[in-house]
Design a protein around this motif. Structure first.
Motif, short mmCIF file in Angstrom:
data_model
loop_
_atom_site.label_atom_id
_atom_site.label_comp_id
_atom_site.label_asym_id
_atom_site.label_seq_id
_atom_site.Cartn_x
_atom_site.Cartn_y
_atom_site.Cartn_z
N ASP A 261 -58.73 -32.62 24.64
CA ASP A 261 -58.99 -31.42 25.42
C ASP A 261 -59.40 -30.28 24.48
OD1 ASP A 261 -58.61 -29.84 28.08
OD2 ASP A 261 -57.50 -28.68 26.58
N PHE A 262 -60.55 -29.65 24.75
CA PHE A 262 -61.05 -28.62 23.84
C PHE A 262 -60.13 -27.41 23.80
CE2 PHE A 262 -63.49 -24.82 22.79
CZ PHE A 262 -64.04 -25.20 21.58
N GLN A 263 -59.57 -27.02 24.93
CA GLN A 263 -58.70 -25.84 24.95
C GLN A 263 -57.45 -26.06 24.10
OE1 GLN A 263 -59.64 -22.91 26.00
NE2 GLN A 263 -61.58 -23.87 26.61
N GLU A 264 -56.91 -27.26 24.15
CA GLU A 264 -55.76 -27.58 23.30
C GLU A 264 -56.16 -27.54 21.83
OE1 GLU A 264 -52.53 -28.08 24.01
OE2 GLU A 264 -53.02 -27.41 26.04
N PHE A 265 -57.33 -28.10 21.54
CA PHE A 265 -57.86 -28.07 20.17
C PHE A 265 -58.06 -26.63 19.70
CE2 PHE A 265 -61.91 -27.58 17.79
CZ PHE A 265 -61.52 -28.16 16.59
N ARG A 266 -58.64 -25.81 20.57
CA ARG A 266 -58.89 -24.41 20.24
C ARG A 266 -57.58 -23.67 19.96
NH1 ARG A 266 -59.42 -19.66 23.40
NH2 ARG A 266 -60.93 -18.16 22.52
N LYS A 267 -56.58 -23.88 20.80
CA LYS A 267 -55.29 -23.23 20.63
C LYS A 267 -54.65 -23.64 19.32
CE LYS A 267 -50.78 -22.77 22.94
NZ LYS A 267 -49.98 -23.21 24.12
N TYR A 268 -54.71 -24.91 19.01
CA TYR A 268 -54.14 -25.45 17.77
C TYR A 268 -54.86 -24.88 16.54
CZ TYR A 268 -52.89 -29.05 14.30
OH TYR A 268 -52.47 -29.73 13.18
N THR A 269 -56.18 -24.85 16.61
CA THR A 269 -56.99 -24.42 15.47
C THR A 269 -56.80 -22.95 15.15
OG1 THR A 269 -58.65 -26.12 15.87
CG2 THR A 269 -59.36 -24.20 14.61
N ARG A 270 -56.60 -22.14 16.16
CA ARG A 270 -56.48 -20.70 15.93
C ARG A 270 -55.15 -20.31 15.30
NH1 ARG A 270 -58.89 -17.36 20.97
NH2 ARG A 270 -58.57 -15.69 19.46
N LYS A 271 -54.25 -21.25 15.14
CA LYS A 271 -52.97 -20.98 14.48
C LYS A 271 -53.12 -21.21 12.97
CE LYS A 271 -50.07 -22.19 18.44
NZ LYS A 271 -49.02 -23.10 18.96
N ASN A 272 -53.85 -20.31 12.33
CA ASN A 272 -54.02 -20.34 10.88
C ASN A 272 -54.72 -21.60 10.38
OD1 ASN A 272 -53.75 -18.94 8.42
ND2 ASN A 272 -51.98 -20.19 7.82
N ARG A 273 -55.58 -22.18 11.23
CA ARG A 273 -56.34 -23.36 10.80
C ARG A 273 -57.83 -23.12 11.01
NH1 ARG A 273 -52.10 -25.37 13.96
NH2 ARG A 273 -50.44 -26.41 12.78
N ILE A 274 -58.24 -21.86 10.89
CA ILE A 274 -59.64 -21.50 11.10
C ILE A 274 -60.35 -21.40 9.75
CG2 ILE A 274 -61.17 -19.62 11.83
CD1 ILE A 274 -59.30 -19.07 14.11
N TYR A 275 -61.57 -21.88 9.74
CA TYR A 275 -62.39 -21.85 8.53
C TYR A 275 -63.66 -21.04 8.83
CZ TYR A 275 -65.26 -23.57 4.65
OH TYR A 275 -66.06 -23.65 3.54
N PRO A 276 -64.09 -20.14 7.91
CA PRO A 276 -65.31 -19.36 8.13
C PRO A 276 -66.56 -20.24 8.02
CG PRO A 276 -64.44 -18.91 5.95
CD PRO A 276 -63.41 -19.77 6.65
N ILE A 277 -67.22 -20.47 9.13
CA ILE A 277 -68.35 -21.39 9.16
C ILE A 277 -69.43 -21.01 8.16
CG2 ILE A 277 -70.32 -22.08 10.59
CD1 ILE A 277 -68.44 -22.50 12.87
N ASP A 278 -69.63 -19.72 7.93
CA ASP A 278 -70.65 -19.28 7.00
C ASP A 278 -70.40 -19.80 5.58
OD1 ASP A 278 -71.87 -17.95 9.02
OD2 ASP A 278 -71.20 -15.94 8.43
N GLU A 279 -69.16 -20.19 5.31
CA GLU A 279 -68.82 -20.66 3.97
C GLU A 279 -68.90 -22.18 3.84
OE1 GLU A 279 -68.05 -18.83 1.17
OE2 GLU A 279 -68.77 -17.19 2.39
#
Length: 294
Positions: A261-279
């Motif tokens: 489920d994308f929303q579950e993935f999104r919630k999980y990722t936003r907990k300090n597991r985000i990476y700056p795509i530009d990098e």
């Protein structure tokens, strides 16, 4: 015996131009129509819509009429690919792209992956990044190997810090940041640089290595595992896994959590597991896993 080339020079030029912004790898010995579908999926072209149809006609010299899902190209499909001489004419504008060889072409840039604006993190002074090892070749145990990883890793460049190569990345980074007394801005900058170095060390960047693509499929619990690089890219582009979990699977041996489920993935990722795509480095496996979550 000479290798059979199934993708014309004109088609190669088109694939090269379109693939800027993706991790698409062109295999000139595979049917171009199946590879067109794989590239289209990576670039979010919608089957049957204007962009898909116009580029299909440009590449193959025929009107696109089918909305069938991506399938393995049949012998008839291959023969049709080779017989479209009109493709050479329609691709003349792009045919001046210099192709260094007729072997497999790795085409990797991140322009096609979009996210809200993020300020790029410059490499902090004094940091030297490099490769320790690659993907599945790192064992899960062994004191000698542990000592080697400690000595060779980018983490060891910080005076007085004793790295633990089997700790999760975020935990290890927090420990280092506390010891170095970094400001929030310094944390953001160093975190990206250290992640990139660790990813290169443990995952690698051999985009033309089928075994590496298949190992990533295995880590993401994909079954059956595709037998071609194009097939691997196609399934990995849809998988929902966090790149910090992928890295930690190599550091700690933990399983990778795969989301349905994308929303579950999104919630999980936003907990300090985000990476700056530009990098995201263009010549690594990173871009294919990145999703917009902000």
């Amino acid at each position: 015996m000479a290798l059979e080339v199934l993708v014309s020079d004109a088609q190669q030029a088109l694939f090269h131009t379109w693939a800027i912004g993706s991790v698409f790898v062109l295999d000139i010995q595979e049917a171009p129509k199946s590879q067109f579908r794989a590239l289209a999926k990576l670039l979010d072209w919608v089957d049957g819509e204007q962009t898909w149809c116009s580029r299909w006609e440009e590449c193959f010299g025929e009107e696109y009429t089918s909305k069938s899902p991506a399938i393995e190209a049949s012998a008839a499909d291959t023969a049709s690919d080779l017989n479209h001489q009109d493709a050479t004419t329609s691709a003349s504008a792009a045919s001046d792209v210099v192709l260094e060889s007729l072997s497999t072409l790795a085409i990797t840039v991140t322009d096609a992956i979009h996210e809200d604006a993020v300020t790029p993190a410059s490499t902090p002074p004094g940091i030297i990044t490099g490769s320790i090892d690659t993907l599945s070749s790192i064992p899960n145990a062994g004191e000698d190997r542990e000592a080697c990883l400690r000595k060779a890793s980018v983490w060891s460049q910080f005076h007085g810090f004793e790295p633990n190569p089997r700790a999760r990345f975020n935990r290890e980074f927090r420990r280092l940041a506390r010891q170095m007394k970094w400001t929030p801005q310094e944390r953001r900058s160093y975190r990206t640089v250290l992640f990139n170095a660790d990813w290169e060390a443990h995952i690698g960047s051999e985009l033309e290595n089928l075994a590496h693509w298949q190992e990533l499929c295995r880590l993401c619990s994909i079954d059956p595992i595709p037998t071609t690089i194009v097939g691997c890219m196609e399934v990995l582009a849809d998988v929902l896994v966090n790149i910090f979990d992928l890295l930690d699977s190599q550091r700690t041996g933990a399983n990778v959590l795969v989301f349905q489920d994308f929303q579950e993935f999104r919630k999980y990722t936003r907990k300090n597991r985000i990476y700056p795509i530009d990098e995201a480095k263009a010549d690594t496996f990173l871009p294919i896993f990145l999703k917009k979550v902000l």
